[in-house]
Scaffold this active site. Structure first.
Site, PDB file in Angstrom:
ATOM      1  CB  CYS A 160      -0.990  -0.035   1.173  1.00  0.00           C
ATOM      2  SG  CYS A 160      -2.284   1.203   0.998  1.00  0.00           S
ATOM      3  CG  HIS A 210      -3.471  -3.502   3.300  1.00  0.00           C
ATOM      4  ND1 HIS A 210      -2.458  -2.875   3.986  1.00  0.00           N
ATOM      5  CD2 HIS A 210      -4.169  -2.526   2.696  1.00  0.00           C
ATOM      6  CE1 HIS A 210      -2.549  -1.560   3.800  1.00  0.00           C
ATOM      7  NE2 HIS A 210      -3.582  -1.312   3.021  1.00  0.00           N
ATOM      8  CD  GLU A 262      -0.704  -5.376   5.691  1.00  0.00           C
ATOM      9  OE1 GLU A 262      -0.695  -5.947   4.587  1.00  0.00           O
ATOM     10  OE2 GLU A 262      -1.054  -4.195   5.822  1.00  0.00           O
TER      11      GLU A 262
END
Lengths: 995, 274
Positions: free
Chosen positions: B106, B235, B237
């Protein structure tokens, strides 16, 4: 000399910002003759830069080489018919300029001098046939707010005639001599005393002015003053400090007033303090009952309340409002609100890491069509501005906005309510100390960390303690700066873990006056050297430095031997920290400016000298209004109309613009179901990524019910919050609450004829809060009140409906057991927990159909509800509940429709099976808003288990989940009375706020 | 085989996904994972050279005030490390030249693109040739999207991956290349790692909302020609565990989230390096 760089999207490149501006103009103002809007950012650089340096800045940090273009000292665009330039007024926080300045200083390897400044603005180039008056409307109603912005409008010819000229930088220019203080003569008659209070925006009452007068007449005080070289009379610095410290905002005078309460014809009752008798008392009682299972760690004494999360961590929670500033500048007000409340859990104990935000807004309808009164912005603009302010505040701070809601009622036209809440996680132990406690020690230095001080926010605390009026100051408006704050919080958490400070608190309302004043109570005094404070610009008088509410600042108490380490670390982390003075045991607060004492106030008088207010409350129960049986012959249309209503419809357009899953612990998101768009009851987060323990966060709010009775209203909001948290998996035995009162002024005055009734409403709300919290075992750990939510200009007086936001945080023992509200599988059974009463007063259905009744929904049997929640929690832990959904606005019909369309499944329900009292028609069963009810989906294999859990509680199997599209209700006679397609239901629900 | 593999997650100054990114590294197998602020890097307290994987975490560097990650790119390019007096960017370039791994997510991806670390044609890592700009919607959005992984890519992070489901959370994620031949080269070199995908057809899409920002060629993530330097807008994560998935309460899902794969791949690549 100032020079200008213009940056915008390159020709032939899509200008998304311009397109968005154009579509807002079309939708909000109905001006459709604009062909295109192009947007350029203006950077005014106030320094002598060479042409090469300007070009380096323009093509380096200030523009993107792929999609953007720039010009230097000449127009960015020449194909347009009008140009509007919007810039910040001098002194208004300009975040982009701060970043640009830092970037240019890094880029150019020479000293640009202390006077180097950067200022930004925005130019909008309009193409199309547009009248000047339309451009003026666009500028004032869409592009700019005259309280914080300058606006310049140019036709093409006008602009091209001047575009290469020099434009001045909007600097604060004030080279006036600063006088350390002004003496204020208090030996005057009462009318002059009140004029001093009013003209100085002190918001002090006559009683309070008298108390101050008496303090200065004391011989011991006079003796001390002459020793300190201070005049007999108070200095304006001292008066300002007293006004801040004693403001309604800081001292909660109404909640601490002595109240004579008349309940109809009963003997009047004296309430010594609403806060002590109801709020603090409820928590005390619950803690005693819970004994060793007490979860409270720090209640009412710190910036936020703290409870135990597990053996290693405490969780701090605070919800605040920022209503008045958001009325004047929705974006800046709301942004400041969210970053402001962030500092509360951050400044609790030794400091908490921020883990979640929750926001609740109250607005008038965005489709409001009547003319809006002076100084009020259109509700659509308020909604958009607040939404964006909280978006920037939350997203840029890296704190997930885990849930929230929006309530619409046209009485919020005068003042919108902007509730922002934040949770933080504090280690139970830090360097051998309790992490949730703090104490400044004698000799500790007073360090101010973070942003600089400007005139912004001066008199914010006293301003919010008054209704919105003609003279409401624009300096009360500020714009938050999430990045300066993020740097500061990152740095302070590091300093905390290194044990570099003993105490920390936030500079919110009242600024240094409030933070230093509060912390100095630990040692019994402090001395602050105001001339050391870093300022944004020249021209602040000492009193302004001390009471300014400029944002992004914390005050910390640092032991003398650690000051240098602290300052060094701050410098490394690009955070400004300044040593302002020290805490001592002198018994007084002393302020100096360039060597001279400008204020000296006894700590005792400052904190305990405020005279208690005496108020009267009178409650007259409204005459009962009740119609006969409610029987609609258009149930399907009614249900679809309810789903379209502002208070029920989807808020997805707002939710999506908030980052709800940063930090990686998102478990139950605000949107759930087969298409990720169903309305979740509560948020569940897992704040520690190596653990499955979680937290549920939920809110309850129902201002409409206050029209009938605030006691009923408050029972409903407490219930709603707890019920929502439990539905998602929260443990009703490990839960804490926060009350947040927003009221219309209950203090009598010439222009406030029904103050006694408003105060009675406040008393009743407190009584309900006390009773409900004890029944539900929910300790109150913190709270807030905002008591002047009135608008009064000319003949227009608008008061908000009395509103309580109840927010809860509950532990979720194992997030893998959490439950969402969407139906899961065809064939599962649907159970309804809780009793449906015939309750329509001030409900959504009543508003839809124009029903005027006093049968307001309320919690009839709180003990039964509490047992029900304990049992459903057991069922959830055992994995018996596939879905749980609270039944609230719009009743059973709406709740079931939401479960079905979220899960993309149908349902068949038999209304005859609904546990109820007093309902005689299908309409009543479908749309009554009785609280305490939960719809539960259970797979057939667990049916017996569930039925035995609820054997002695109101619970019935009312139907089942089906494949297909229909949501079908059978009536009391067994025939189908309502059948609606879930696709149509969802379409209706999503159509209203489809911005 | 190295004894111990370590990852550094760059934080500070508005980065805000550092904790979950570090958690991903730990689950992925990294023995040591440090969250380090840019300030500590500039101050010379921490040396990038001691690490094997550099993660540039998501967030809002400098508030994205000058455009996403612009000010941080400027800082890394022109600030010098206090102890060695070398520009910070040189430490990054040496890290890449040493054959180590870089992952930008990002805001971290935006930073890489604006520094010129990606697409890294011909070993040139300092010139910006593509960008990430405002979404066509003009809005920040948090929305889960499907991704189609390119099986031919050299990217070491996505080995064995076919599709993925992650959230996007950005306002400036629209991938744009100025020159047509940049896109041709990206495709020709298989440097496009992830495309936004229409889940009903399984094909890359340019239609909103499956393509949430209007990215050219539906590009969601790219790597350098070596496959060791990689950035993406969605994302990973944010999906390390089943309970992160927006429909985990209604679907059968493996315990491990799809994002873990990227970190495991990074670990395994480094671990097998000789």
């Amino acid at each position: 000399m100032p020079q200008r760089i213009y940056v915008g999207m390159a020709p032939q490149t899509r200008d998304a910002q311009g397109e968005k501006t154009r579509s807002r103009i079309v939708s909000d103002l109905g001006i459709g003759t604009i062909n295109s809007v192009r947007v350029a950012t203006v950077y005014t650089l106030n320094a002598d830069l060479t042409a090469d340096e300007l070009a380096a800045a323009a093509q380096g940090p200030l523009s993107d080489p792929i999609v953007q273009a720039y010009t230097i000292n000449s127009t960015f665009c020449d194909d347009f018919s009008w140009m509007v330039e919007v810039a910040f007024l001098p002194g208004v926080t300009d975040n982009v300029a701060r970043t640009a300045r830092e970037a240019i200083e890094i880029l150019l390897p020479r000293d640009l001098g202390g006077r180097f400044s950067v200022h930004t603005g925005t130019q909008y180039f309009f193409q199309g046939k547009i009248l000047r008056k339309h451009i003026e409307r666009i500028a004032s109603q869409i592009l700019a707010n005259h309280l914080i912005n300058s606006i310049a409008i140019y036709s093409r010819d006008e602009w091209l005639a001047v575009h290469t000229q020099e434009f001045p930088a909007p600097l604060v220019t004030d080279d006036s001599e600063i006088s350390p203080y002004r003496e204020v003569d208090l030996h005057v008659d009462d009318s002059v005393l009140m004029r001093i209070s009013r003209d100085g925006m002190l918001a002090l009452s006559l009683d309070e002015m008298h108390a101050i007068q008496a303090y200065y007449d004391r011989p011991d005080v006079q003796k001390e003053r002459s020793a300190a070289g201070l005049p007999e009379n108070p200095t304006n610095v001292e008066l300002e400090v007293l006004a801040q410290t004693w403001s309604e905002h800081c001292k909660h005078k109404i909640f601490n007033a002595s109240i004579t309460y008349h309940d109809n014809d009963r003997d009047p009752q004296t309430i010594s303090s609403l806060f002590a008798c109801y709020i603090r008392q409820a928590t005390k009682t619950i803690r005693e009952i819970k004994g060793k299972h007490d979860i409270c760690l720090s209640v009412f004494k710190d910036n936020a309340g703290a409870i135990r999360f597990n053996d290693q961590w405490a969780v701090a929670f605070k919800v605040e409002t920022h209503n008045s500033p958001s009325a004047l500048d929705p974006y800046g007000g709301a942004l400041t609100g969210i970053v402001g409340v962030n500092r509360d859990p951050f400044g609790t104990g030794l400091g908490g890491r921020l883990i979640a935000n929750t926001d609740v807004f109250c607005f008038a309808s965005p489709f409001y069509e009547k003319p809006v009164p002076p100084r009020i912005l259109h509700p659509k603009r308020v909604l958009e501005g607040v939404r964006e302010g909280v978006e920037h505040g939350g997203n840029k701070s890296g704190i997930p906005t885990v849930n929230g809601t929006i309530v619409f009622d046209d009485r919020f036209l005068g003042k919108p309510l902007v509730y922002c809440g934040t949770l933080g996680l504090i280690p139970m132990e830090i360097n051998g100390r309790k992490g949730y406690e703090k104490k400044a020690e004698q000799g500790d230095h007073i360090l101010m960390v973070g942003g600089r001080i400007g005139k912004d926010g001066i008199h914010g605390a006293t301003f919010s303690s008054e209704p919105l009026h003609e003279g409401s100051p624009a300096t009360a408006v500020q714009i938050g700066d999430p990045i300066t704050q993020k740097r500061m919080t990152d740095f302070l958490l590091r300093a905390r873990d290194r044990g570099l400070y003993n105490s920390i608190t936030d500079n919110g309302a009242g600024g240094l006056s409030s933070s230093v004043g509060e912390m100095a109570q630990d040692t019994g005094g402090a001395v602050v050297h105001l001339d050391r404070a870093p300022l944004k610009y020249h021209g602040l008088e000492p009193w302004e430095i001390f009471v300014s509410e400029a944002q992004e600042r914390m005050t910390v108490a640092v032991p003398p031997e650690k000051v240098q380490t602290f300052l060094d670390l701050a410098r490394e982390w690009s955070v400004e920290a300044t040593d302002l003075g020290e805490f001592n045991d002198s018994g007084s607060l002393t302020l100096t400016y360039e060597g001279a004492t400008v204020a000296r106030l006894s700590m005792e008088f400052l904190h305990d000298g405020l005279p208690q207010m005496h108020l009267t409350a009178k409650w007259v129960t409204p005459v009962e209004r009740r119609q006969g049986a409610l029987q609609s012959d258009s149930l399907k249309e009614d249900l679809l109309a309810l789903l379209r209503r502002l208070n029920i419809c989807s808020k997805e357009y707002v939710v999506r613009q908030y980052d709800h899953e940063v930090q990686g612990g998102s478990v139950v998101k605000p949107l759930c179901g087969a298409r990720n768009d169903g309305p979740s009851d509560a948020a569940v987060i897992r704040p520690l990524l190596d653990s499955f323990e979680g937290l549920a966060v939920a809110n309850g709010i129902a201002p409409r019910y206050s029209d009938i009775d605030t006691y009923a209203m408050t029972t409903s909001v407490v219930d709603e919050a707890v019920r929502n948290a439990v539905c998602a998996g929260g443990d009703p035995g490990h839960i804490a609450g926060l009350d947040n009162f927003c009221w219309c002024d209950p203090v009598p005055g010439d222009d406030n004829p029904d103050a006694e009734r408003k105060l009675a409403q406040l008393v009743r709300a407190n009584q309900a809060l006390h009773d409900m919290c004890i029944h539900y075992g929910v300790p109150l750990v913190s709270g807030k009140d905002s008591m002047k939510n009135d608008y009064h200009i000319g003949d227009t007086r608008i008061s908000i409906p009395p509103t309580v936001l109840f927010s809860v945080v509950a532990k979720v023992p194992d997030v893998r057991k959490a439950v969402t509200m969407d139906c899961k599988s065809a064939g599962n059974y649907l159970y309804l927990l809780g009793t449906t009463y015939r309750e329509f007063g001030a409900t959504e259905y009543a508003a839809l159909k124009g029903i005027d009744e006093t049968t307001v929904p309320f919690v009839h049997k709180p003990a039964i509800a509490a047992k029900t929640y304990a049992m459903i929690h057991k069922a959830i832990l055992s994995g018996f509940a596939r879905a749980c959904h609270d039944v609230s606005d719009g009743g059973l019909g709406v709740a079931l429709a939401e479960m079905c369309f979220a899960g993309e499944l149908g349902a068949e329900v038999d209304l005859a099976g609904v546990p109820q009292e007093g309902c005689t028609t299908e309409t009543e069963l479908l749309f009554s808003e009785s609280p305490c009810r939960i719809l539960v989906e259970v797979s057939p294999e667990h049916a017996l288990n569930v039925e035995s859990l609820f054997a002695y509680l109101p619970c019935a199997r009312i139907g089942q989940v089906t494949r297909g599209d229909s949501i079908t209700f059978r009536g009391l006679e067994g025939a189908t009375v309502l059948s609606v397609s879930r696709v149509d239901a969802k379409g209706a629900w999503k159509s209203t706020l489809n911005f | 085989m190295p004894d111990k593999l370590s990852a550094i997650v760059l934080a500070g100054n508005g980065a805000n996904c550092e904790r979950e990114t570090a958690h991903g590294c730990r689950i992925g197998g990294f023995h040591q994972v440090d969250i380090v602020t840019v300030w500590e890097l500039v101050d010379g307290e921490v040396d990038l050279g001691g690490y094997d994987l550099l993660c540039l975490a998501g967030g809002f560097l400098d508030g994205d005030d000058l455009g996403s990650a612009k000010a941080q790119a400027n800082r890394l390019r022109y600030s010098r490390i206090r102890t060695s007096n070398e520009p910070v960017i040189d430490a990054f370039l040496r890290f890449i030249a040493d054959g180590k791994l870089v992952l930008g997510i990002c805001n971290g991806f935006q930073l890489m693109v604006k520094l010129g670390l990606l697409p890294g044609f011909d070993g040139e890592y300092t010139t910006q040739v593509v960008t990430l700009t405002h979404n066509d919607s003009g809005r920040f959005e948090d929305r889960w999207v499907w991704l189609r992984a390119n099986r031919q890519t050299p990217c070491v992070f996505t080995r064995g991956m076919d599709t993925a489901y992650f959230p996007v959370r950005h306002g400036e994620g629209k991938f744009v290349a100025k020159e047509k031949d940049v896109l041709t080269r990206l495709k020709g070199n298989n440097q496009v790692v992830f495309h936004y995908m229409d889940p009903s057809s399984g094909s890359p899409t340019i239609s909103y909302p499956d393509n949430p920002n209007g990215s050219q060629h539906a590009i969601a993530g790219i790597c350098d020609p070596s496959g060791r330097v990689f950035g993406m807008m969605p994302h990973p994560e944010a999906y390390l565990h089943r309970t992160n998935h927006p429909r985990w309460t209604r679907e059968e899902l493996p315990e491990e989230g799809m994002g873990v794969r990227l970190f495991i791949n990074a670990f395994e690549y480094l671990n097998s390096r000789t």
